[in-house]
Write a protein that holds these residues in place. Structure first.
Motif, PDB file in Angstrom:
ATOM      1  N   LEU A 267       0.841  -1.205   0.000  1.00  0.00           N
ATOM      2  CA  LEU A 267       0.000   0.000   0.000  1.00  0.00           C
ATOM      3  C   LEU A 267       0.871   1.248   0.000  1.00  0.00           C
ATOM      4  N   ARG A 268       1.825   1.263   0.910  1.00  0.00           N
ATOM      5  CA  ARG A 268       2.708   2.443   1.031  1.00  0.00           C
ATOM      6  C   ARG A 268       3.474   2.688  -0.256  1.00  0.00           C
ATOM      7  N   GLU A 269       3.898   1.578  -0.890  1.00  0.00           N
ATOM      8  CA  GLU A 269       4.703   1.684  -2.117  1.00  0.00           C
ATOM      9  C   GLU A 269       3.913   2.256  -3.283  1.00  0.00           C
ATOM     10  N   GLY A 298      -9.519   6.479  -7.811  1.00  0.00           N
ATOM     11  CA  GLY A 298      -9.889   5.202  -8.427  1.00  0.00           C
ATOM     12  C   GLY A 298      -8.702   4.594  -9.170  1.00  0.00           C
ATOM     13  N   ILE A 299      -7.921   5.464  -9.830  1.00  0.00           N
ATOM     14  CA  ILE A 299      -6.735   4.968 -10.567  1.00  0.00           C
ATOM     15  C   ILE A 299      -5.711   4.404  -9.576  1.00  0.00           C
ATOM     16  N   VAL A 300      -5.505   5.142  -8.472  1.00  0.00           N
ATOM     17  CA  VAL A 300      -4.551   4.667  -7.439  1.00  0.00           C
ATOM     18  C   VAL A 300      -5.042   3.331  -6.870  1.00  0.00           C
ATOM     19  N   ALA A 301      -6.343   3.260  -6.575  1.00  0.00           N
ATOM     20  CA  ALA A 301      -6.892   2.036  -5.972  1.00  0.00           C
ATOM     21  C   ALA A 301      -6.692   0.839  -6.902  1.00  0.00           C
ATOM     22  N   GLU A 302      -6.880   1.059  -8.200  1.00  0.00           N
ATOM     23  CA  GLU A 302      -6.708  -0.037  -9.165  1.00  0.00           C
ATOM     24  C   GLU A 302      -5.236  -0.479  -9.215  1.00  0.00           C
ATOM     25  N   ALA A 307      -1.170  -4.532  -7.853  1.00  0.00           N
ATOM     26  CA  ALA A 307       0.122  -4.835  -7.224  1.00  0.00           C
ATOM     27  C   ALA A 307      -0.050  -5.951  -6.189  1.00  0.00           C
ATOM     28  N   ILE A 308      -1.142  -5.884  -5.423  1.00  0.00           N
ATOM     29  CA  ILE A 308      -1.355  -6.901  -4.382  1.00  0.00           C
ATOM     30  C   ILE A 308      -1.706  -8.254  -5.014  1.00  0.00           C
ATOM     31  N   ALA A 309      -2.522  -8.209  -6.059  1.00  0.00           N
ATOM     32  CA  ALA A 309      -2.924  -9.467  -6.725  1.00  0.00           C
ATOM     33  C   ALA A 309      -1.712 -10.176  -7.328  1.00  0.00           C
TER      34      ALA A 309
END
Ligand SMILES: Nc1nc2c(ncn2[C@@H]2O[C@H](COP(=O)(O)OP(=O)(O)OP(=O)(O)O)[C@@H](O)[C@H]2O)c(=O)[nH]1
Length: 371
Positions: A267-269, A298-302, A307-309
């Motif tokens: 998240l931080r990254e 929304g763009i950041v959230a995507e 990245a997490i997936a």
């Protein structure tokens, strides 16, 4: 009388805290609380001491010159008391109180011609100066005043009272003042460091190192206040791990903890430096994005979702996450913005998880919520 009472019992200590009525914003957990309390105590003590000793000097000793200094100290303390009560300018009032104290100490040393007992009083300056003014100003003020007293004493060596006072006594005075200065400087530094550690500890989530919920609440209020002034938007991204219970059940809680830590890192990254990231609770995280609209967030959230997936822990895939996004102007109520982000998060869960949902309608403004 404005004293805290338990039945008929009125404690003197609480009476001294009448100042709290003038400054209700200074609560016990405010770092200035003790300083303000000390400032008022010093002013009260100066008023009492100076008026009583001044009167004794007039009535008993017929020493008008010393009494004049005492009354000057009394009136200075009263003036500063009124000033600080009305303006809450604690820093200026602290300087004024210390300068008044220095004036009283200097005149006492001068009138007493350095008689030993007058020098004892000079030792009260460093602790008060460090506590009220901080390390740098405390050091300068204490060191300068001590040096001035020493110079004065040296200048009047021929007028020293006969008896115990001598060069040896002068050196001892200088040594005691130096030790005093160093000890109180050290003490004040330890106090500030301990306070900073406590403050950090109280606002950081231990497992992830991110801000905790209490701190997030404060940060959101600050961000909205700034957005109000600057006419900007604020966006929130609320994130929840998908099927996290299954991760815990299958791999154990320790592995679950590692997942949360890795997630915090990801998240931080993937957010801007100015965004504030925190753990909202359990396996839920919140990102506060200043000066950002819903589309941008929304763009950041995507980006975060992807990245997490794509992440792995010891070759095991990371669980996916669902994210809800909402944004509003500075006028929006924090609670409405949080509810909107939460609503979208649960929509993302309902619609199949591992996705981002965005609130299209700006949440209600604070004035509407209050009404
Ligand atoms: N390891 C670990 N687990 C936690 C922590 N905090 C909360 N949890 C676990 O997170 C799980 C949350 O489970 P649920 O609320 O059912 O949600 P979920 O399984 O993620 O399912 P969905 O949110 O619907 O996708 C519970 O099993 C909690 O025990 C933590 O600090 N460490």
């Amino acid at each position: 009388m404005d004293c805290a009472c338990t039945g008929d019992i009125i404690t003197g200590l609480d009476c001294v805290k009448i100042w709290r009525r003038n400054h209700p914003q200074i609560t016990v957990d405010d770092p200035r609380y003790r300083q303000v309390s000390l400032l008022y105590s010093i002013l009260l003590i100066m008023m009492i001491y100076c008026s009583v000793i001044g009167t004794l000097n007039v009535v008993l000793f017929k020493d008008m010159q010393t009494a004049l200094f005492d009354y000057a100290g009394f009136f200075s303390a009263v003036a500063i008391y009124v000033y600080v009560s009305r303006t809450a300018q604690f820093r200026r009032a602290s300087w004024a109180a210390l300068l008044a104290l220095i004036a009283v100490l200097a005149s006492f040393t001068f009138v007493a011609r350095g008689a030993t007992y007058s020098l004892i009083w000079v030792t009260v300056l460093p602790p008060i100066a460090f506590f009220l003014l901080g390390l740098r100003a405390g050091t300068w003020l204490s060191a300068t005043f001590t040096a001035a007293v020493l110079l004065f004493l040296l200048a009047i060596t021929d007028k020293w009272e006969s008896g115990p006072f001598s060069i040896a006594a002068l050196l001892n005075f200088a040594e005691v003042m130096t030790v005093h200065l160093l000890i109180f400087r050290h003490y004040e530094r330890s106090r500030l460091e301990a306070f900073e550690q406590l403050r950090l500890g109280a606002s950081i989530d231990r497992l992830t190192g991110l801000f905790n919920r209490e701190r997030l609440d404060e940060l959101l209020a600050d961000t909205l206040a700034q957005a109000r002034r600057g006419g900007q938007n604020t966006a929130l991204i609320m994130l929840d791990v998908d099927h996290f219970k299954a991760v815990n059940d299958r791999y154990g809680h320790l592995h679950g903890d590692v997942v949360l830590q890795r997630l915090a890192h990801q998240l931080r990254e993937n957010v801007r430096q100015t965004d504030r990231v925190g753990r909202w609770g359990g396996e839920e995280f919140l990102v506060i994005c200043p000066d950002t609209d819903a589309r941008g967030a929304g763009i950041v959230a995507e980006k975060v979702r992807q990245a997490i997936a794509a992440g792995k822990i010891d070759s095991m895939p990371m669980p996916t996450v669902s994210l809800g996004v909402a944004a509003g102007s500075g006028e929006v109520a924090a609670s409405s913005l949080l509810q909107a982000a939460d609503r979208q998060l649960y929509r993302a869960k309902r619609e199949g998880r591992n996705r981002v949902c965005i609130e299209r309608q700006a949440p209600e403004s604070e004035t509407k919520v209050r009404a």
